[in-house]
Structure formats: structure tokens, C-alpha cells
Design an enzyme around this catalytic site. Sequence first.
Site, short mmCIF file in Angstrom:
data_model
loop_
_atom_site.label_atom_id
_atom_site.label_comp_id
_atom_site.label_asym_id
_atom_site.label_seq_id
_atom_site.Cartn_x
_atom_site.Cartn_y
_atom_site.Cartn_z
N SER A 66 0.79 -1.24 0.00
CA SER A 66 0.00 0.00 0.00
C SER A 66 0.82 1.28 0.00
CB SER A 66 -0.95 0.01 1.20
OG SER A 66 -2.08 -0.79 0.94
N LYS A 69 0.02 3.74 -2.67
CA LYS A 69 -1.00 4.80 -2.60
C LYS A 69 -0.40 6.19 -2.57
CE LYS A 69 -4.64 1.94 -0.49
NZ LYS A 69 -4.00 0.62 -0.32
N SER A 130 -6.17 3.58 4.58
CA SER A 130 -5.63 2.80 3.46
C SER A 130 -6.73 2.03 2.73
CB SER A 130 -4.54 1.83 3.95
OG SER A 130 -3.77 1.36 2.87
#
EC number: 3.4.16.4
Length: 449
Positions: A66, A69, A130
Site C-alpha cells: 500500500s 497509494k 488505506s
Amino acid sequence: MKKVTRRWLSVLMVPMMLLMTIGIHTPAANAESSLGIHVDGAILIDADSGKVLYEENADKALGIASMTKMMTEYLMFEALEEGTISWDQEYRVNGYTYAVSQDRRLSNVPLRRDGTYTIRELYEAVAIYSANAATIAIAETIAGTEAEFIKLMNAKAEELGLTDYKFVNSTGLNNNDLQGMHPSGTGEKDENVMPARSVAKLAYHLLQDYPEVLETTKISKKVFREGTEDAINMDNWNFMLPGLVYEYPGVDGLKTGTTEFAGHCFTGTATRADKRVIAVVMNAVDTKGVGSYQARFDATRALFDYGFSQFTETELLPAGHQFKKQKTLGVIKGKEKKVGIATKEPVSMLIRNSEKKEYEPELVLDKKLVKDGKVQAPLKKGTVIGHVKLVKKDGSDLGFIDGETAGTEVVTTEEVKKAGWFSLTMGAIGDFFASAWKSSTGFVKGLFD
């Protein structure tokens, strides 16, 4: 004291697309580093200048999960800045984002089928919690489809000078988690990869260009759609934020990442006094080789402690510094034969304590302006004729994340006017006779050699 860091040496980075080996990634119990951390890769940089303070296997492409992102956030802020999207613009949920949002094994805020959500709501879910479906929703809003958004990610990665990257989705999930709806042109079990150095460079540019991201990433808890029946608590996965279990003073971002392939990763940033650093740890494990939230935050803590305790902002050169071996340049066609040169501004850099004497200035003259050690009149005071860079004597300096060097412009210290026609003519005549005399004396001398 004014801090000056110039980017004089730009490094042209050509992205290399990697082919990822398909299979299960088993976290490795790495040998303990000099900082006592166990990671597959790590790097620590000064967030202001990009100066690299520590690195460990920083150029090996690894899963980033993640932390991906951060690129989605960068492109979102850029789209907001350009006006192609707006904070209050609404996104309508489709079958893809609905299905992903309902998978509570993943980090998500459940989205209503055919519901609408503003970009601000979706972004907060991404930056704090997230949320994966919310990330896809932002990508689709910007590019139409996630597949098209990946093209934007790759183009931006090249523009920022990232290397050895591979983007297969906007979230950092393994494509296998996208229920068969992963972006076209990508493999079912693919996952995003990047070296720690590129992750740090992405974080560096995100903070340099859009520092407002920290206003959201520093939020430890928030309720999504508070006051409605869709309300859900969002606890920030960055447990180093104030009040959370691994709290570290000054932490206010930036992005965690965890998948089976990538292991436990984290890009963290913290401030102390006027100093901000960025740390990246990839696949952090404990002494037994087991990955965990604690392992990644312990590794990050060690990097932060090292940066804040061992490095100090130090002035290495004052403004007006003159070089012992070259305090002047010759002047062509000027009323004066020489002109003084000196540094325009002071040069400071984050360096290890007690290493000030290890750095020496190196004068780099502009070859377009200075030829054979001479510059042509007329010259204004403050004319830039080159720059200075600081070089560590033993060559062990780790450089800057963007390939830049610490330095400042070197300028002329006074004005030199162009000589008049008569002076230039007399000078030319003088040069002619001087050359003739030199040639004749050389000839005569040769007769007796």
C-alpha cells in the site's frame, strides 16, 4: 543562517520495467544491520534536501504493497491542482469498487452499491485507513479506468526519476485480491514493486510538491460518514502517530503497506526541531525472521533515532567564500584584466556530527561562459559563472535522492565594464608586439641553442 541546497547535477533516470517472479514470498531473516534492524531494504533521507543519510540494499526492487497509494495521492493532488477534478466532485460506485469494498479481509470502508462519495471522503479513507476500494474510485475518477490510471502512474514515475518500478494497480494489493477484475494487461498474481530508493524519492516529491498531504496522514482516528448509518471508525495504520501504540514524537505520516508478497513495509516521516526525515523500511522482520507491525515500526524507530541523533544541519561554506587556488578569473575585452569570484550564498547540509572537516569545496565553472580561465566583458556584479559543490574527501558520501549536490552559485564580486574602442585597439596592438617580441626572442635564442 540561510540553508541553500541547489540541484546542479541532474541524473536522467530511465525506468526499467521488471518481470516479477510468480510465487509465495517468504520473509527472510536478514543479517542484523549496523543499526540493528532486519529488513530486505531501507533508506533514510533528509526530507528538505533529499540528502541520503543511511541506506541498506536500497536499489533492489521489492514489493511495496500500500505504499503504492503515495503515487495515487500524488496524481490526485496534481489533478486537483490542474482543475481536472475537485474535492466535492462525486464518484458513483460501480460493480468493481462495490465488490472490493465489501471484502473486509482488506482495509476498506464499505461502499453502498450505486452510492456516491466525494473525492474528499474517498481521499480521507485512503490516507487514514488505506481503503482500497476508495483508492480505485479516485483512480477511476481521474483516468476513467484503473488500467488507464496505471499509465499515468508509470508516466509520473518516469518524470520523477524513479527506477526499477512496476505498477499493476492503484492500491498495492496483489491482483489476486481484486476478484478477477484486476486492470487489463496485468497478471492475475502480479503486485507492485519498487526499490527503497525509489519509494523514498516518491515520498520526497510528494512532500515537496504537496505537503498538505500531512494534514490528513497525521490524523490517528476519524469516523467515515459520521452521523449516518454508514458510519465506520477509521484507525490509522501508522501506529507511530501520537497516542497510538508505537508512538514516536514528531511523526505525522506517511504510508504503511502489508501484503504476503511485500511483507511489512512503511514509509514514515517525522520532525524534530527544524529537521524532517523520511524513512523507508521494506519487509521488516524480527530477530526470528517473523514479520509484524512491531518489526516495521521498530526498524523505523531505529532509523529516526539515527537521523536525529547523529546528523546536524551544518554550514560548510559561508556566503562570499573565495577559493584559495582561484580567487579571480581573467577578463577579455574589459577595462579590468581580472574579476573576483565568490560563493553567492552560504552552503549548509545535514551531515554526521564532527564531519565538517571531511568536506571540501569544488569549483565548477560554466564552460559556456568561462573559456581558458577567462570570461568576457561586460560583466555585472553577481554574474553567475559556475557553482560550487561539496565533496567528501574519502568518497563515502551517500549523495542526494535526486542526484543533486549541496552547493550554491559562484558569482563575480564586482562589475567590469567593456573597454572602449581605443583601449581595445591599443590592447590589440600591444598584444601584437608582445607576441612578435616573444617570437623574435625565441628565434634568436634558438640560434644559440
